[in-house]
Design a protein around this motif. Structure first.
Motif, short mmCIF file in Angstrom:
data_model
loop_
_atom_site.label_atom_id
_atom_site.label_comp_id
_atom_site.label_asym_id
_atom_site.label_seq_id
_atom_site.Cartn_x
_atom_site.Cartn_y
_atom_site.Cartn_z
N ARG A 40 0.84 -1.21 0.00
CA ARG A 40 0.00 0.00 0.00
C ARG A 40 0.87 1.26 0.00
O ARG A 40 0.50 2.28 -0.59
N ARG A 45 -0.23 5.49 -0.49
CA ARG A 45 -1.33 5.60 0.49
C ARG A 45 -0.92 6.31 1.77
O ARG A 45 -1.78 6.68 2.57
N ASP A 125 -6.10 4.80 9.63
CA ASP A 125 -6.82 4.26 8.48
C ASP A 125 -5.90 3.40 7.61
O ASP A 125 -6.33 2.41 7.01
N SER A 212 -10.87 -0.78 1.69
CA SER A 212 -9.82 0.25 1.62
C SER A 212 -9.05 0.21 0.31
O SER A 212 -8.08 0.98 0.16
N ARG A 216 -10.85 6.22 0.74
CA ARG A 216 -12.04 6.44 1.57
C ARG A 216 -11.88 7.70 2.40
O ARG A 216 -10.78 8.15 2.70
N VAL A 221 -12.26 3.77 7.38
CA VAL A 221 -11.63 2.46 7.53
C VAL A 221 -11.45 2.12 9.01
O VAL A 221 -11.74 0.99 9.44
#
Length: 292
Positions: A40, A45, A125, A212, A216, A221
């Motif tokens: 991620r 992210r 998150d 996720s 979002r 999350v």
């Protein structure tokens, strides 16, 4: 015939050093979480370098261990601390609390986020979908260790846990003989550890990971994690044997696990509602973050 849980809890012995499956599950959970988070991170992210991300995972693991042990002793073994304060340090005797570990992780995330100048819930998150794999592996470790078993059942998948039969005063060999003779069938219990492995590990991971996968709103999350874990844990407690030192705390069925899970359910709902007032995040920019 019910399954007899006769798995050796020691995975490897190196002289006087014994490595338990439960400890290995913590290591595997940390490795899986690190690997998933790295994927991620490469998607943009979290605004952090790989080195900073590695620090986050390290702090989180420390938070799990310290918070889990402190939480267990405060929630489930407070009288033991009063009688012997050094019991808090004897982690090899077992005893970890998810709720305490969660608080430890949140403290670690808050510390890391403040150092990086990142909003706390943006980090939470990001971390939330990485947690269920470790939760599931921990419950598998509980099953292998024959601990935290469920209540008695006559369902075909009931399991006989030798450690739940200490009151019989029988040796392991005698218990095996009684089992083979069919004289322990009435001692079969719900494998509640495996129920939690399925719900808190597999189901929670799949739902959070898929949810996720798209950007979002802030809090969403984290809120979904808190709500689902709270509901899953509260539900499984109905078939899980309460801690012997506490028993039922109210109404003849309420356990400490349920009491500790209720705030998570409330927090989860609050966060999900609050997320609806947050702006939609910008699409992440793929690619590894620049090294510093």
């Amino acid at each position: 015939m019910p399954y007899f849980d006769d798995i050796n809890p020691i995975a490897l012995s190196l002289g006087p050093i014994a490595i338990h499956w439960y400890g290995l599950m913590y290591v595997l959970g940390g490795l899986f979480g690190w690997w998933l988070g790295k994927r991620r991170l490469a998607e943009g992210r979290l605004p952090a370098t790989y080195e900073q991300y590695a620090d986050l995972i390290f702090y989180a693991m420390i938070g799990v261990i310290v918070g889990g042990r402190l939480g267990y002793m405060l929630f489930y073994g407070f009288e033991q601390i009063r009688a012997d304060p050094f019991a808090l340090l004897r982690v090899w005797e077992g005893g970890m609390s998810f709720h305490g570990g969660l608080l430890g992780v949140l403290a670690a995330v808050a510390y890391w986020s403040r150092k990086r100048g990142i909003r706390f819930f943006d980090t939470v998150d990001f971390v939330a979908p990485l947690v269920p794999i470790g939760l599931g592996l921990g419950r598998l470790g509980n099953f292998i260790g024959g601990e935290l078993w469920g209540r008695h059942t006559d369902l075909p998948w009931g399991v006989i846990f030798p450690r739940a039969l200490d009151h019989l005063g029988k040796s392991h060999e005698e218990l095996v003989a009684l089992y083979r003779a069919g004289q322990l069938n009435h001692e079969a219990r719900h494998p509640s550890q495996l129920y939690e492995l399925l719900l808190e590990g597999v189901v929670l991971f799949v739902v959070l990971w898929l949810f996720s996968a798209k950007p979002r709103r802030r809090y969403a999350v984290s809120g979904l994690f808190a709500l689902l874990y709270g509901l899953f844990r509260f539900s499984v407690e109905f078939v899980r044997e309460p801690d012997v030192q506490l028993g039922y705390l109210a109404l003849g069925w309420v356990t400490m696990g349920q009491i500790l899970s209720l705030p998570l359910i409330v927090v989860g709902i609050v966060l999900l509602v609050a997320s609806r007032r947050q702006p939609l995040p910008a699409a992440p920019v793929p690619g590894a973050p620049a090294q510093q």
